[in-house]
Structure formats: C-alpha cells, structure tokens
Design a protein around this motif. Structure first.
Motif, PDB file in Angstrom:
ATOM      1  N   GLY A 142       0.721  -1.441  -0.484  1.00 29.55           N
ATOM      2  CA  GLY A 142      -0.048   0.045  -0.147  1.00 29.55           C
ATOM      3  C   GLY A 142       0.987   1.572  -0.401  1.00 29.55           C
ATOM      4  N   LEU A 143       1.665   1.365   0.592  1.00 28.28           N
ATOM      5  CA  LEU A 143       2.506   2.794   0.802  1.00 28.28           C
ATOM      6  C   LEU A 143       3.493   2.347  -0.025  1.00 28.28           C
ATOM      7  CD1 LEU A 143       4.616   2.587   4.751  1.00 28.28           C
ATOM      8  CD2 LEU A 143       2.600   3.898   3.710  1.00 28.28           C
ATOM      9  N   ALA A 144       4.184   1.597  -0.706  1.00 28.27           N
ATOM     10  CA  ALA A 144       4.972   1.565  -2.093  1.00 28.27           C
ATOM     11  C   ALA A 144       3.610   2.293  -3.505  1.00 28.27           C
ATOM     12  CB  ALA A 144       5.583   0.643  -2.533  1.00 28.27           C
ATOM     13  N   ILE A 145       2.677   1.707  -3.559  1.00 26.10           N
ATOM     14  CA  ILE A 145       1.818   1.736  -4.545  1.00 26.10           C
ATOM     15  C   ILE A 145       1.335   3.790  -3.856  1.00 26.10           C
ATOM     16  CG2 ILE A 145      -0.391   2.012  -5.627  1.00 26.10           C
ATOM     17  CD1 ILE A 145       0.060  -1.381  -4.511  1.00 26.10           C
ATOM     18  N   ILE A 146       1.415   4.104  -3.085  1.00 25.88           N
ATOM     19  CA  ILE A 146       1.087   5.573  -2.647  1.00 25.88           C
ATOM     20  C   ILE A 146       2.032   6.344  -2.976  1.00 25.88           C
ATOM     21  CG2 ILE A 146       0.980   7.317  -1.169  1.00 25.88           C
ATOM     22  CD1 ILE A 146      -0.855   5.286   0.216  1.00 25.88           C
ATOM     23  N   ALA A 147       3.044   5.731  -2.662  1.00 27.53           N
ATOM     24  CA  ALA A 147       4.444   7.049  -3.033  1.00 27.53           C
ATOM     25  C   ALA A 147       4.781   6.690  -4.070  1.00 27.53           C
ATOM     26  CB  ALA A 147       5.622   5.582  -2.150  1.00 27.53           C
ATOM     27  N   SER A 197      11.305   0.096 -14.558  1.00 26.78           N
ATOM     28  CA  SER A 197      11.558   0.144 -13.025  1.00 26.78           C
ATOM     29  C   SER A 197      10.252   0.582 -12.395  1.00 26.78           C
ATOM     30  CB  SER A 197      12.689   0.929 -13.859  1.00 26.78           C
ATOM     31  OG  SER A 197      12.440   2.401 -13.740  1.00 26.78           O
ATOM     32  N   GLU A 198       9.653   1.549 -12.990  1.00 27.16           N
ATOM     33  CA  GLU A 198       8.492   2.008 -11.617  1.00 27.16           C
ATOM     34  C   GLU A 198       7.815   0.829 -11.116  1.00 27.16           C
ATOM     35  OE1 GLU A 198       9.967   5.137 -12.438  1.00 27.16           O
ATOM     36  OE2 GLU A 198       7.693   6.138 -11.371  1.00 27.16           O
ATOM     37  N   ILE A 199       7.361   0.234 -11.815  1.00 27.05           N
ATOM     38  CA  ILE A 199       7.130  -0.787 -11.350  1.00 27.05           C
ATOM     39  C   ILE A 199       7.614  -1.562 -10.449  1.00 27.05           C
ATOM     40  CG2 ILE A 199       5.511  -3.538 -11.517  1.00 27.05           C
ATOM     41  CD1 ILE A 199       4.527  -2.217 -14.077  1.00 27.05           C
ATOM     42  N   ALA A 200       8.897  -2.013 -10.577  1.00 26.09           N
ATOM     43  CA  ALA A 200      10.084  -2.690 -10.070  1.00 26.09           C
ATOM     44  C   ALA A 200       9.785  -1.689  -8.473  1.00 26.09           C
ATOM     45  CB  ALA A 200      10.702  -2.505 -10.611  1.00 26.09           C
ATOM     46  N   LYS A 201      10.569  -0.910  -8.773  1.00 25.96           N
ATOM     47  CA  LYS A 201      10.297   0.299  -7.385  1.00 25.96           C
ATOM     48  C   LYS A 201       8.808  -0.381  -6.514  1.00 25.96           C
ATOM     49  CE  LYS A 201      12.472   4.441  -9.545  1.00 25.96           C
ATOM     50  NZ  LYS A 201      12.171   5.515 -10.252  1.00 25.96           N
ATOM     51  N   VAL A 202       7.869  -0.527  -7.044  1.00 28.04           N
ATOM     52  CA  VAL A 202       6.923  -0.720  -6.234  1.00 28.04           C
ATOM     53  C   VAL A 202       7.148  -1.544  -5.523  1.00 28.04           C
ATOM     54  CG1 VAL A 202       4.637  -1.207  -5.380  1.00 28.04           C
ATOM     55  CG2 VAL A 202       5.067   0.497  -7.734  1.00 28.04           C
ATOM     56  N   ILE A 203       7.999  -2.882  -5.752  1.00 25.54           N
ATOM     57  CA  ILE A 203       8.325  -4.163  -5.651  1.00 25.54           C
ATOM     58  C   ILE A 203       9.047  -4.168  -5.024  1.00 25.54           C
ATOM     59  CG2 ILE A 203       8.680  -6.230  -6.154  1.00 25.54           C
ATOM     60  CD1 ILE A 203       7.374  -6.326  -8.450  1.00 25.54           C
ATOM     61  N   SER A 204       9.431  -3.306  -4.909  1.00 22.00           N
ATOM     62  CA  SER A 204      11.305  -3.500  -4.535  1.00 22.00           C
ATOM     63  C   SER A 204      11.107  -2.614  -2.637  1.00 22.00           C
ATOM     64  CB  SER A 204      12.617  -2.674  -4.764  1.00 22.00           C
ATOM     65  OG  SER A 204      12.229  -1.401  -4.696  1.00 22.00           O
ATOM     66  N   PHE A 205      10.217  -1.404  -2.516  1.00 25.88           N
ATOM     67  CA  PHE A 205       9.661  -1.304  -1.533  1.00 25.88           C
ATOM     68  C   PHE A 205       8.872  -1.644  -0.926  1.00 25.88           C
ATOM     69  CE2 PHE A 205       9.143   3.816  -2.960  1.00 25.88           C
ATOM     70  CZ  PHE A 205      10.085   4.542  -2.316  1.00 25.88           C
ATOM     71  N   ALA A 206       7.902  -2.538  -2.110  1.00 28.30           N
ATOM     72  CA  ALA A 206       7.272  -3.520  -0.674  1.00 28.30           C
ATOM     73  C   ALA A 206       8.422  -4.204   0.269  1.00 28.30           C
ATOM     74  CB  ALA A 206       5.782  -4.078  -1.507  1.00 28.30           C
ATOM     75  N   PHE A 207       8.691  -4.934  -0.408  1.00 29.93           N
ATOM     76  CA  PHE A 207       9.469  -6.302  -0.034  1.00 29.93           C
ATOM     77  C   PHE A 207      10.619  -5.380   0.754  1.00 29.93           C
ATOM     78  CE2 PHE A 207       7.324  -8.550  -3.012  1.00 29.93           C
ATOM     79  CZ  PHE A 207       7.042  -9.807  -2.426  1.00 29.93           C
ATOM     80  N   ARG A 208      11.203  -4.821   0.213  1.00 32.95           N
ATOM     81  CA  ARG A 208      12.711  -4.365   1.412  1.00 32.95           C
ATOM     82  C   ARG A 208      12.148  -4.151   2.975  1.00 32.95           C
ATOM     83  NH1 ARG A 208      13.823   0.589  -0.344  1.00 32.95           N
ATOM     84  NH2 ARG A 208      14.921  -0.667  -2.044  1.00 32.95           N
ATOM     85  N   LEU A 209      10.840  -3.422   2.962  1.00 29.49           N
ATOM     86  CA  LEU A 209      10.440  -2.829   4.597  1.00 29.49           C
ATOM     87  C   LEU A 209       9.986  -4.273   4.953  1.00 29.49           C
ATOM     88  CD1 LEU A 209       9.633  -1.086   6.450  1.00 29.49           C
ATOM     89  CD2 LEU A 209       7.586  -0.467   5.373  1.00 29.49           C
ATOM     90  N   PHE A 210       9.014  -5.244   4.236  1.00 34.36           N
ATOM     91  CA  PHE A 210       8.310  -6.259   5.174  1.00 34.36           C
ATOM     92  C   PHE A 210       9.769  -7.171   4.754  1.00 34.36           C
ATOM     93  CE2 PHE A 210       7.052 -10.436   3.885  1.00 34.36           C
ATOM     94  CZ  PHE A 210       6.431 -10.969   4.807  1.00 34.36           C
ATOM     95  N   GLY A 211      10.501  -8.150   4.143  1.00 37.43           N
ATOM     96  CA  GLY A 211      11.486  -8.382   4.236  1.00 37.43           C
ATOM     97  C   GLY A 211      12.266  -8.155   5.851  1.00 37.43           C
TER      98      GLY A 211
END
Lengths: 170, 324
Positions: free
Chosen positions: B200-205, B248-262
C-alpha cells in the motif's frame, strides 16, 4: 498468481484499506501535526530573528549613545577650556588696562605736578624778580639818597636790565 | 594470565558483579528449563484473521494498523495542545525536534519542493517507524488465540510442542494450509510485517511520484516512458529505455514493498527464533539490532520516496540519456 498473492497475505480489500488508511492518516497528521508545528517553528524562527535584530539595534543604540556621551563630554571639556582661557585672557587684558590707566594717571599727575611746580617756580621767580627790582630800586634810592623823580622810568629801566640779565643768564 | 584470573575472582568477590553473574546464570538455567515448555515460534507470512469465524479482512495487522493510527493521531493532538510560542517543553518539544529534523532532511534533498513533499515523507517515516516498533513491543505477536475448534487448546499446544521439539525448527510458513492442527493466531502483528501495508505504501509513494512528475512537467513527463519520436539507432535505444523506465517504476513498487516487509518480518522471525532457542539474554542484542533496523527502514523508505519525487520533477530532456 492469485494463489501466491493469497499465500503472501496480499488481498485487494486489505491493500485498499491500507492505502486509504495512509491517505487519511497523512491528511490528519498534516492538519494536526505538521502544519501547527511547522508554523510554530516558523513563528519562533521569526521571533528569534526579530529579537536578535532588536538586540543588535539596541546594542548599536548603546554604542551610539556612548559615542554621543563621549562627544558631549569632549565638547564640554573643550568649552570649559575655552572659557578658562578666555577668562584668563580677559583678566590679563583687564590687568593690563588697569595698569596702563594707572600709569597714565601717574604720568598725568606727574605732568601736572611738574607744571604746577614750574608755574610756582615761575611765579616765585617773577615775585623774586619783582622784589629784587624793588630792592634794587630802593637800594639805589638809598644809595643815591633820593628818590628818583621818574619812578616809572626807573622801573622800566630795571626791568629791562633784569630781562637782559635773565636772557644772558640762561 | 593474571588478568584473566583476577577477572574471574572479581566475578565472585565483587558483590555487584557476583549478583550480575548469578542473575545471568539463573536466566540461562531458566531458559533451559523453559525450553521444552515452549511452543515453536509462530511464523506466518500472511497476516491472519483474528476471529476464527469472523471476516477474513479483520486481520491482526489491520488491527495493529488502527492502533498505530491512533497512537500517531493522539501524539499529534497532544503535540498540538502543547505547542506554545515561548520556550518549548515536554512532548511538544520532542515532536517539534522530530518534525524539524525530518523537514531539514527533506529540504536538503528536495530544496524548494520540500513543502509539497513533506507531509508525504513525514507520514511515511512516522507511520513506518511506529509500525516497525509496534512489532517489538512484548506481547505483540505472542499474545493471541488458538483457532481450531475441534480440540482442547491446551492439549493441542502440548502436541505442537512435541512436534516442534521433533522437527526442531521446521516452520510451517504457510501454516494456514495445515489441516487438523490447531492454529495459534496472534492478536497483534506489526503492520510493516504485512505485505498489504508495505505494498500500500509503495503504491502510494510511486503514485505520488507520477503525480508530482506530471504536476511539474505536464504531459512531457510521460515522454520518459513513451519516447518513440527519435530517429535512427538512438531513437530505437530511447524507446527501449523508455519501456525499461516503465518497468522500473513497477520494480520500484515491488522493491519498496519487499524491502520493508522483508526487513521487519525477518527481524520478527529472528527475535522469535532467538527467544525460542534461548528465552533470556540471547535475544537482547538482536532486540537492539531490530530497533536499529526499524529506524533505518523507516528512514530509507522516506529518503527514497523523496529522491524519487525529486527526480520525477526534473525534466529528462536536458540531459538526454541520463536514466537510471
């Protein structure tokens, strides 16, 4: 795909709820936290700047006042000096004046007394001449045993003689 | 040699050190005694519904999210109430310090755009850090209820322990699928250990990145992605780069999300495992580590967001192919 997402615990409604939650939270925090705090910080910054400026201004004013004071003091000192010098000069002048007047007076008195003395001497001399003439006449009368008939002639003669003596005697 | 001996004699003779030594030994013994009584650590990738027969959306992570919201809003209100123009004090002073520090960080990176970025960046930081730390509060993740109505929960627990002791540390990551076993569900779970929150946060960002990009550059912003106008070989390169940019924009969403979650999820698992291995003493350094990680992750999320905001607002026309 859907199953993987399910196993990861990702579900549409929950995702949406988190997004909505975050946006609401952002709006609320912005309203209740960021704006008041940032405004306050801004205000405080301004106030600090203001007071710093005031301090600077007042210290400037103090320096200015100090300078002014020094200037006034200096001026007063100079004036006092001037007054003293002036008065000393005045006193000197007055003394000079008095002295010169006294001198003048003394000179006058001396001149006058000299003139007086001279006049007295003149009158005494004239007197003496007259008496001498008289004496001479009477002596001559006695010597001649008789009175000259022409008395006025006699007098003229003696006077002439005396003038002659006085003129050569000088 | 002498120093080592004096160290040990000191441990026994110095009353303070002796007490500490005794305490440590007792705690270690206690850990050993507790060991067989402990259930295997609860590890679940997904946030679980709290109520067994309740709605599936009412997960422990969602509940904790609301609690984090409440904490933040109460903090904000208390801060606002405590604000005064004179000398700041107490909570208001602390929060002012935090806000000012965050603002300076944002301003250093974003310059004149800091005012627009700040609410997003600061909310990300505060929300993420409180979320991260919420998972470190004792009881979060360990207090909960057992689902699985068919059996007496106590016996199930025992059974679990035996199973855990046998299997050592074989976690059932996808425990929900296990049949027949009673399942422990914590009441609370750090929101940042839930992918819904991090995504959610990553998508908003990333959405806001596009928003700021468009607001600064207008339609020109999309030329970054769809750059088919060029001629010849370089034109072709640019159009491919544009597609990469889009990916890469989509990859950023995923990396944001998984970085924090991980990071946060791994931290919780780490703490749980350490506590399981040795209830006392051992988790302490990891606890400190997790405090650090929680802060760093919140900070990194914020920084990256601001960096992406800033770069989105810069036109790429000026420097042809400087993509990243």
């Amino acid at each position: 795909m859907g199953e993987v997402l399910g196993q990861l615990g990702i579900s549409g409604p929950l995702l949406l709820s988190q997004i909505v939650n975050f946006v609401i939270l952002m709006v609320l925090l912005r309203l209740f936290l960021y704006q008041p705090v940032l405004n306050m910080l801004e205000k405080r910054k301004e106030r600090i700047a203001q007071s710093l400026m005031d301090v600077e201004r007042s210290s400037n004013a103090a320096v200015e006042a100090e300078k002014e004071r020094a200037k006034i003091l200096e001026e007063a000192r100079r004036e006092a000096q001037e007054v003293r010098a002036q008065s000393a000069r005045d006193a000197e002048r007055i003394a000079q004046e008095i002295r010169s007047r006294a001198e003048q007076e003394a000179t006058d008195i001396r001149m006058k007394s000299q003139a007086d003395a001279e006049a007295q001497v003149q009158s005494v001399l004239a007197d003496a001449k007259k008496q001498i003439a008289d004496l001479a006449i009477s002596a001559t009368e006695q010597l001649l045993g008789r009175e000259l008939q022409n008395r006025s002639e006699q007098e003229r003669f003696v006077n002439e003689y005396l003038a002659q003596q006085g003129g050569s005697g000088k | 040699m002498n120093r080592i001996r004096s160290f040990f004699t000191d441990l026994v003779q110095n009353p303070r050190k002796r007490n500490i030594t005794i305490g440590v030994v007792l705690l270690l013994l206690g850990s050993a005694i507790l060991k067989p009584l402990m259930a295997s650590p609860h590890v679940s990738l997904a946030a679980e519904p709290i109520l067994e027969n309740g709605p599936a959306w009412f997960t422990n992570a969602l509940l904790t999210t609301f609690l984090v919201d409440i904490v933040l809003i109460v903090l904000a209100l208390a801060t606002r109430a405590g604000l005064k123009e004179g000398v700041p004090s107490g909570l208001a002073n602390f929060m002012e310090m935090v806000i000012e520090a965050l603002y300076n960080v944002v301003e250093n990176m974003a310059g004149k755009n800091a005012k627009r970025f700040f609410p997003w960046a600061a909310t990300i930081f505060l929300f993420v850090i409180i979320s991260n730390y919420s998972g470190l509060i004792p009881g979060v993740g360990s207090i909960g209820m057992t689902h699985g109505a068919e059996a007496d929960s106590h016996s199930i627990l025992l059974e679990n322990q035996v199973a855990a002791a046998d299997e050592k540390l074989t976690f059932s990551l996808f425990g929900a699928e296990e049949e027949g076993h009673a399942k422990f569900v914590p009441l609370l779970r750090a929101p940042s250990a839930d992918l819904n929150m991090t995504f959610g946060l990553a998508i908003i960002a990333m959405f806001m990145v596009q928003y700021f990009g468009v607001s600064a550059l207008g339609a020109k912003y999309f030329k970054k992605f769809f750059n088919f106008g060029g001629k010849g070989f370089m034109g072709a390169i640019f159009s491919v780069v544009g597609i990469l940019e889009l990916v890469s924009e989509i990859a950023k969403v995923i990396s944001f999300a998984f970085r924090l979650f991980g990071n946060i999820f791994a931290g919780e698992v780490l703490l749980a495992v350490m506590a399981f291995l040795f209830a006392f003493i051992l988790p302490m350094p990891f606890y400190g580590l997790e405090l650090f990680v929680g802060f760093i992750q919140a900070f990194v999320f914020m920084m990256l967001t601001v960096v992406f905001f800033s770069t989105a607002m810069v036109s790429h026309d000026d420097h042809g192919d400087s993509h990243h």
